[in-house]
Scaffold this active site. Structure first.
Site, PDB file in Angstrom:
ATOM      1  N   GLU A  67       4.846  -1.235  -8.334  1.00  0.00           N
ATOM      2  CA  GLU A  67       3.931  -0.087  -8.324  1.00  0.00           C
ATOM      3  C   GLU A  67       4.452   0.921  -7.308  1.00  0.00           C
ATOM      4  OE1 GLU A  67       0.178  -1.777  -7.184  1.00  0.00           O
ATOM      5  OE2 GLU A  67       0.953  -2.616  -5.327  1.00  0.00           O
ATOM      6  N   ASP A 125      -0.005   3.103   2.170  1.00  0.00           N
ATOM      7  CA  ASP A 125       0.838   3.746   1.158  1.00  0.00           C
ATOM      8  C   ASP A 125       1.415   5.073   1.648  1.00  0.00           C
ATOM      9  OD1 ASP A 125      -0.181   1.658  -0.479  1.00  0.00           O
ATOM     10  OD2 ASP A 125      -1.887   2.915  -1.022  1.00  0.00           O
TER      11      ASP A 125
END
Length: 546
Positions: free
Chosen positions: A220, A54
């Site tokens: 997300e 991420d």
């Protein structure tokens, strides 16, 4: 006079030695196993073939900074620095210990720091992250090379994750975020909250601005930007290993938002190319950093060229001319105005300093009694620690010292001297590959002295009992321990008494991912009984090689 001259010469010699040492330390580290910079003006992906999940990135002047998820590993929130987006250095961690401190004194696999964002605002660096069990945190500093302030709990709650701030032109601040279905009971939506100007607290309950259930399930990881009067939310959708990079844009911060797919796998071998950050160079180029899920190797970082077409970003190579790119495996390096030396994050460690190498992380908030640096001997001493009563195997033991796999194929070797407490007969220390299944090669003290043992626990995360067998009795307490990681995460352990001739263990172990992370390699020292003093393992060095 002669004594004064000698003293002066000694002082000069010490200064020269110090300068030599400083120069040696400042020399960029270059991995033996993975280098993205091809040395000819091009690079190959991934730029970081390690589990920096991420990723998010910013540029401040001529410097690029990146952070990534760290979950329950401590220290957390890695801070990486680059001058050209290809050559990266791990300069520290923003989170020295993870709050709530008592909660994270125990292993909390898969919990903790999820999908952070990094921003620079009014001369300060901000990182926001969502802990799915405790809420939204903010941490900041004026110097990303130094210490960061203690985390501020911006909002307590469950299920709010993947937080990214935006300071608008009028000074009003907002955050975009997502929801973890496992805690919130809903997912695949993006919401926005108003944020106090100083970034320390949320001001409302939030507003859902995009529902991805129909077209973009599991949306997300939003990253929030403003450009040419448009608000942009760049978010991954479709799942970690199989998804695509979605772009949402609107003239109004609360929408409605238009939808565009900026990058997908296409005909490439790069599965699920998404979740990252946009950044520009000093020369006006646009680039996008994202991850690729590689199972046991974790989520590795790719760098893609990016361009704007009619105020929509196109990431990678637009093969079909439809505004949706495919990831590239190699490309010309970003134009940052000059060339910089090849550099990679440090992997090996000689343990000659008083500080932990930045590549190392514990499985929980550490205690002072776990380790000691012995610069006089040039070793890292790991004291044996009693495993928690609740520990089913090493998966549940906090004092496991680990680092990321640096690439798909490598060798890790360490030299250890074991000094057990003779009153205890179950201390052990050694080399470990840790994931949801794990294996280790270690020295263990028993009734008949020290033995070399091989331990393995398949499905350790489900509570499986570790199976351990004695490889041989040993006459020395100093051994060289090695693990060779081959393609497909196949791991072969071996050992040596002289550091030259290695004997392979009659077992082949396949590494597995951890909880939301890749497998790791590292060291441990444990025991199962309580006593008034412990033994230890002295680790002379730890080296990652081809």
């Amino acid at each position: 006079m002669k004594m004064l001259r000698n003293t002066g010469l000694l002082s000069l010699l010490l200064i020269v030695c110090s300068l030599i040492k400083s120069t040696a330390q400042d020399k960029p580290y270059v991995s033996q196993v993975w280098v993205a910079d091809q040395g000819n003006g091009t690079y190959k992906n991934p730029v970081l073939d390690a589990d920096y999940s991420d990723p998010d990135v910013i540029r401040v002047g001529d410097d690029f900074y990146m952070t990534a998820s760290s979950f329950d590993a401590v220290p957390g929130l890695p801070i990486l620095h680059s001058k050209d987006l290809v050559n990266w250095q791990l300069i520290g961690h923003a989170l020295k210990r993870q709050p709530p401190f008592d909660h994270f004194s125990k292993t909390q696999h898969g919990n903790g720091v999820w999908a952070p964002s990094i921003r620079h605002h009014n001369g300060e660096f901000y990182i926001y992250y969502g802990d799915p069990d405790f809420g939204i945190y903010m941490i900041k500093t004026k110097d990303p090379w130094g210490d960061w302030e203690e985390p501020v709990l911006v909002e307590a709650g469950k299920g709010m994750i993947d937080v990214c701030p935006l300071w608008d032109d009028d000074g009003q601040a907002y955050i975009a975020y997502a929801y973890a279905g496992s805690r919130a009971g809903i997912k695949s939506i993006i919401a926005i909250k108003r944020l106090s100007a100083d970034g320390t607290k949320n001001l409302d309950e939030g507003t859902i601005v995009y529902d991805g259930h129909a077209l973009d399930p599991t949306i997300e990881g939003p990253k929030f930007y403003k450009r040419n009067g448009y608000y942009y939310i760049m978010a991954p959708a479709g799942g970690v290993a199989t998804g695509w990079q979605l772009i949402l844009r609107s003239k109004n911060i609360y929408g409605p938002y238009e939808r565009h797919v900026a990058m997908e796998q296409g005909n490439t071998s790069i599965n699920g190319p998404h979740q990252g950050g946009w950044v520009d160079t000093q020369k006006g180029e646009d680039w996008f950093l994202h991850f690729q899920d590689k199972d046991a190797y974790g989520r590795v970082v790719h760098l893609q060229p990016m361009k704007w077409v009619k105020d929509w970003p196109v990431i990678g190579k637009d093969v079909e001319g439809k505004g949706t790119g495919e990831p590239v495996l190699s490309h010309q390096k970003p134009n940052v105005g000059k060339n910089y030396p090849i550099q990679t994050p440090v992997e090996s460690d000689e343990f000659n300093d008083r500080a932990m190498g930045k590549q190392w992380q514990w499985q929980a908030n550490p205690k002072a009694t776990w380790s000691f640096f012995y610069p006089e001997k040039g070793v890292l001493r790991l004291y044996t620690q009693q495993a928690p009563d609740s520990a089913r195997n090493l998966w549940d033991v906090p004092n496991i010292l680990l680092q990321k796999f640096p690439t798909e194929v490598f060798t890790a070797t360490t030299k250890v001297t074991f000094s057990p407490n003779e009153k205890i007969k179950d201390e052990k220390t050694g080399l470990i590959i840790m994931g949801q299944s794990y294996a280790h090669l270690s020295l263990k003290n028993g009734q008949d002295g020290i033995a070399l043992v091989y331990g393995e626990a398949k499905d350790a995360h489900k509570g499986a009992t570790e199976k351990e067998r004695i490889i041989s009795k040993i006459k020395t307490n100093t051994l060289y321990l090695r693990v060779r990681v081959n393609a497909g995460a196949q791991c072969q352990f071996s050992y040596s008494e002289d550091g030259k001739t290695f004997i392979e263990i009659d077992a082949l172990f396949k590494a597995t991912p951890g909880q939301w992370i890749g497998a790791k390699v590292g060291l441990f020292s444990t025991r199962s009984t309580q006593i008034n003093d412990s033994g230890w393992g002295d680790y002379d060095w730890f080296r990652i090689e081809k």
